[in-house]
Design a protein around this motif. Structure first.
Motif, PDB file in Angstrom:
ATOM      1  N   ILE A   4     -37.507 -40.774  -6.811  1.00 53.02           N
ATOM      2  CA  ILE A   4     -37.793 -41.774  -7.848  1.00 53.02           C
ATOM      3  C   ILE A   4     -39.274 -41.784  -8.203  1.00 53.02           C
ATOM      4  CG2 ILE A   4     -35.871 -43.274  -7.240  1.00 53.02           C
ATOM      5  CD1 ILE A   4     -37.892 -45.119  -5.798  1.00 53.02           C
ATOM      6  N   ALA A   5     -39.554 -42.255  -9.408  1.00 48.91           N
ATOM      7  CA  ALA A   5     -40.923 -42.464  -9.877  1.00 48.91           C
ATOM      8  C   ALA A   5     -40.903 -43.628 -10.856  1.00 48.91           C
ATOM      9  CB  ALA A   5     -41.462 -41.210 -10.556  1.00 48.91           C
ATOM     10  N   PHE A   6     -41.983 -44.422 -10.859  1.00 48.16           N
ATOM     11  CA  PHE A   6     -42.112 -45.533 -11.792  1.00 48.16           C
ATOM     12  C   PHE A   6     -43.562 -45.991 -11.839  1.00 48.16           C
ATOM     13  CE2 PHE A   6     -41.136 -47.299  -7.667  1.00 48.16           C
ATOM     14  CZ  PHE A   6     -42.012 -48.371  -7.532  1.00 48.16           C
ATOM     15  N   ASP A   7     -43.894 -46.726 -12.879  1.00 47.14           N
ATOM     16  CA  ASP A   7     -45.215 -47.332 -13.022  1.00 47.14           C
ATOM     17  C   ASP A   7     -45.091 -48.818 -12.777  1.00 47.14           C
ATOM     18  OD1 ASP A   7     -46.231 -44.845 -13.804  1.00 47.14           O
ATOM     19  OD2 ASP A   7     -45.845 -45.251 -15.920  1.00 47.14           O
ATOM     20  N   TYR A   8     -46.164 -49.428 -12.267  1.00 43.64           N
ATOM     21  CA  TYR A   8     -46.156 -50.871 -12.022  1.00 43.64           C
ATOM     22  C   TYR A   8     -47.537 -51.437 -12.309  1.00 43.64           C
ATOM     23  CZ  TYR A   8     -48.040 -49.595  -7.390  1.00 43.64           C
ATOM     24  OH  TYR A   8     -48.793 -49.102  -6.356  1.00 43.64           O
ATOM     25  N   PRO A   9     -47.641 -52.753 -12.509  1.00 40.83           N
ATOM     26  CA  PRO A   9     -48.929 -53.356 -12.875  1.00 40.83           C
ATOM     27  C   PRO A   9     -50.017 -53.072 -11.834  1.00 40.83           C
ATOM     28  CG  PRO A   9     -47.151 -54.923 -13.209  1.00 40.83           C
ATOM     29  CD  PRO A   9     -46.560 -53.744 -12.481  1.00 40.83           C
ATOM     30  N   SER A  10     -51.219 -52.798 -12.312  1.00 37.68           N
ATOM     31  CA  SER A  10     -52.312 -52.414 -11.423  1.00 37.68           C
ATOM     32  C   SER A  10     -52.761 -53.547 -10.500  1.00 37.68           C
ATOM     33  CB  SER A  10     -53.509 -51.909 -12.232  1.00 37.68           C
ATOM     34  OG  SER A  10     -54.002 -52.945 -13.061  1.00 37.68           O
ATOM     35  N   ASP A  11     -52.432 -54.791 -10.851  1.00 36.65           N
ATOM     36  CA  ASP A  11     -52.827 -55.899  -9.973  1.00 36.65           C
ATOM     37  C   ASP A  11     -51.783 -56.170  -8.884  1.00 36.65           C
ATOM     38  OD1 ASP A  11     -51.046 -56.865 -11.907  1.00 36.65           O
ATOM     39  OD2 ASP A  11     -51.948 -58.867 -11.930  1.00 36.65           O
ATOM     40  N   TRP A  12     -50.691 -55.389  -8.851  1.00 34.28           N
ATOM     41  CA  TRP A  12     -49.715 -55.472  -7.775  1.00 34.28           C
ATOM     42  C   TRP A  12     -50.143 -54.490  -6.690  1.00 34.28           C
ATOM     43  CZ3 TRP A  12     -43.968 -56.116  -9.569  1.00 34.28           C
ATOM     44  CH2 TRP A  12     -43.882 -57.161 -10.497  1.00 34.28           C
ATOM     45  N   VAL A  13     -49.747 -54.762  -5.454  1.00 35.17           N
ATOM     46  CA  VAL A  13     -50.180 -53.971  -4.311  1.00 35.17           C
ATOM     47  C   VAL A  13     -48.959 -53.409  -3.586  1.00 35.17           C
ATOM     48  CG1 VAL A  13     -51.415 -54.068  -2.100  1.00 35.17           C
ATOM     49  CG2 VAL A  13     -52.218 -55.435  -4.046  1.00 35.17           C
ATOM     50  N   GLU A  14     -49.014 -52.132  -3.242  1.00 32.65           N
ATOM     51  CA  GLU A  14     -47.930 -51.526  -2.469  1.00 32.65           C
ATOM     52  C   GLU A  14     -48.084 -51.917  -1.002  1.00 32.65           C
ATOM     53  OE1 GLU A  14     -45.977 -47.195  -1.330  1.00 32.65           O
ATOM     54  OE2 GLU A  14     -47.713 -47.256  -2.661  1.00 32.65           O
ATOM     55  N   ILE A  15     -46.977 -52.299  -0.380  1.00 34.75           N
ATOM     56  CA  ILE A  15     -46.972 -52.613   1.046  1.00 34.75           C
ATOM     57  C   ILE A  15     -46.613 -51.319   1.778  1.00 34.75           C
ATOM     58  CG2 ILE A  15     -45.872 -53.945   2.887  1.00 34.75           C
ATOM     59  CD1 ILE A  15     -45.310 -56.118   0.771  1.00 34.75           C
ATOM     60  N   THR A  16     -47.513 -50.866   2.634  1.00 31.97           N
ATOM     61  CA  THR A  16     -47.295 -49.595   3.324  1.00 31.97           C
ATOM     62  C   THR A  16     -47.241 -49.752   4.838  1.00 31.97           C
ATOM     63  OG1 THR A  16     -49.671 -49.160   3.295  1.00 31.97           O
ATOM     64  CG2 THR A  16     -48.357 -48.243   1.494  1.00 31.97           C
ATOM     65  N   ASP A  17     -47.474 -50.953   5.353  1.00 30.23           N
ATOM     66  CA  ASP A  17     -47.452 -51.130   6.799  1.00 30.23           C
ATOM     67  C   ASP A  17     -46.031 -51.399   7.299  1.00 30.23           C
ATOM     68  OD1 ASP A  17     -46.887 -53.809   6.268  1.00 30.23           O
ATOM     69  OD2 ASP A  17     -48.923 -54.491   6.677  1.00 30.23           O
ATOM     70  N   GLU A  18     -45.896 -51.679   8.563  1.00 29.41           N
ATOM     71  CA  GLU A  18     -44.590 -51.871   9.191  1.00 29.41           C
ATOM     72  C   GLU A  18     -43.830 -53.085   8.664  1.00 29.41           C
ATOM     73  OE1 GLU A  18     -42.910 -49.880  11.510  1.00 29.41           O
ATOM     74  OE2 GLU A  18     -44.442 -48.510  10.768  1.00 29.41           O
ATOM     75  N   SER A  19     -44.498 -54.018   8.003  1.00 31.04           N
ATOM     76  CA  SER A  19     -43.814 -55.218   7.505  1.00 31.04           C
ATOM     77  C   SER A  19     -42.752 -54.879   6.460  1.00 31.04           C
ATOM     78  CB  SER A  19     -44.812 -56.223   6.931  1.00 31.04           C
ATOM     79  OG  SER A  19     -45.414 -55.712   5.752  1.00 31.04           O
ATOM     80  N   ILE A  20     -42.849 -53.700   5.854  1.00 29.49           N
ATOM     81  CA  ILE A  20     -41.855 -53.301   4.858  1.00 29.49           C
ATOM     82  C   ILE A  20     -40.454 -53.274   5.472  1.00 29.49           C
ATOM     83  CG2 ILE A  20     -42.061 -50.802   5.202  1.00 29.49           C
ATOM     84  CD1 ILE A  20     -41.789 -50.474   2.182  1.00 29.49           C
ATOM     85  N   LYS A  21     -40.362 -52.952   6.762  1.00 36.23           N
ATOM     86  CA  LYS A  21     -39.065 -52.869   7.433  1.00 36.23           C
ATOM     87  C   LYS A  21     -38.360 -54.216   7.488  1.00 36.23           C
ATOM     88  CE  LYS A  21     -40.263 -48.825  10.075  1.00 36.23           C
ATOM     89  NZ  LYS A  21     -40.626 -48.277  11.364  1.00 36.23           N
ATOM     90  N   SER A  22     -39.117 -55.309   7.577  1.00 32.63           N
ATOM     91  CA  SER A  22     -38.481 -56.629   7.630  1.00 32.63           C
ATOM     92  C   SER A  22     -37.765 -56.965   6.325  1.00 32.63           C
ATOM     93  CB  SER A  22     -39.506 -57.713   7.980  1.00 32.63           C
ATOM     94  OG  SER A  22     -40.445 -57.865   6.931  1.00 32.63           O
ATOM     95  N   PHE A  23     -38.146 -56.327   5.241  1.00 30.42           N
ATOM     96  CA  PHE A  23     -37.483 -56.532   3.954  1.00 30.42           C
ATOM     97  C   PHE A  23     -36.322 -55.565   3.755  1.00 30.42           C
ATOM     98  CE2 PHE A  23     -41.566 -58.512   3.209  1.00 30.42           C
ATOM     99  CZ  PHE A  23     -41.226 -59.629   2.480  1.00 30.42           C
TER     100      PHE A  23
END
Length: 160
Positions: free
Chosen positions: A15-34
């Motif tokens: 997949i690929a997509f664009d998103y607003p620049s003021d949004w932040v990607e979550i890359t740490d382990e907390s992503i698993k809780s979601f």
């Protein structure tokens, strides 16, 4: 005035997509809780993609399959605010269906979830997107600005 965009691309997920620049990607382990494969957020919203493995008859009507997958995403304690809507967000080389639900954790903590199931035209790859908005910070999931941002994400979405 349009904000600058960030680009997300994941060959493994396809997949690929664009998103607003003021949004932040979550890359740490907390992503698993979601339970998500991709998760981004702003001050009041969380948006993510989760790959789902579904068996869909390639010769059957896709609309019924989308409806079933969406119904399966509704959890005990959630109230449907907007019934399933097909192609609310048109997908290039695919189809989508969206449902909006409300979950009350207590009298003051109400969260609105907009879930969209997207599937490619080959009917062999699907994702559930989660859009979650904290109602303490905003009045409606349908705020014009947020709805426009969601539409832009889906317009830019591509199966790789």
């Amino acid at each position: 005035m349009d904000l600058e965009k960030k680009h997300y691309e994941n060959i493994e997920l396809g997949i690929a997509f664009d998103y607003p620049s003021d949004w932040v990607e979550i890359t740490d382990e907390s992503i698993k809780s979601f339970g998500a494969d991709v998760l981004i957020h702003s001050d009041s919203v969380i948006f993510g993609f989760k790959r789902v493995n579904v068996k869909i008859n390639p010769d059957g009507p896709i609309e019924m399959a989308i409806e079933k997958v969406l119904k399966d995403t509704i959890y005990l304690g959630e109230t449907i605010l907007e019934e399933s809507k097909l192609d609310k967000y048109p997908i290039t080389n695919g189809r989508s269906g969206t449902v909006i639900v409300k979950r009350s954790y207590d009298d003051k903590n109400i969260v609105i979830h907009e879930r969209t199931f997207i599937i490619n035209d080959k009917k062999d790859r699907g994702f559930i997107t989660l859009f979650e908005q904290d109602q303490q910070n905003t009045q409606s999931i349908d705020s014009v600005n947020l709805q426009n941002q969601l539409e832009e994400i889906f317009e830019s979405f591509r199966f790789l």
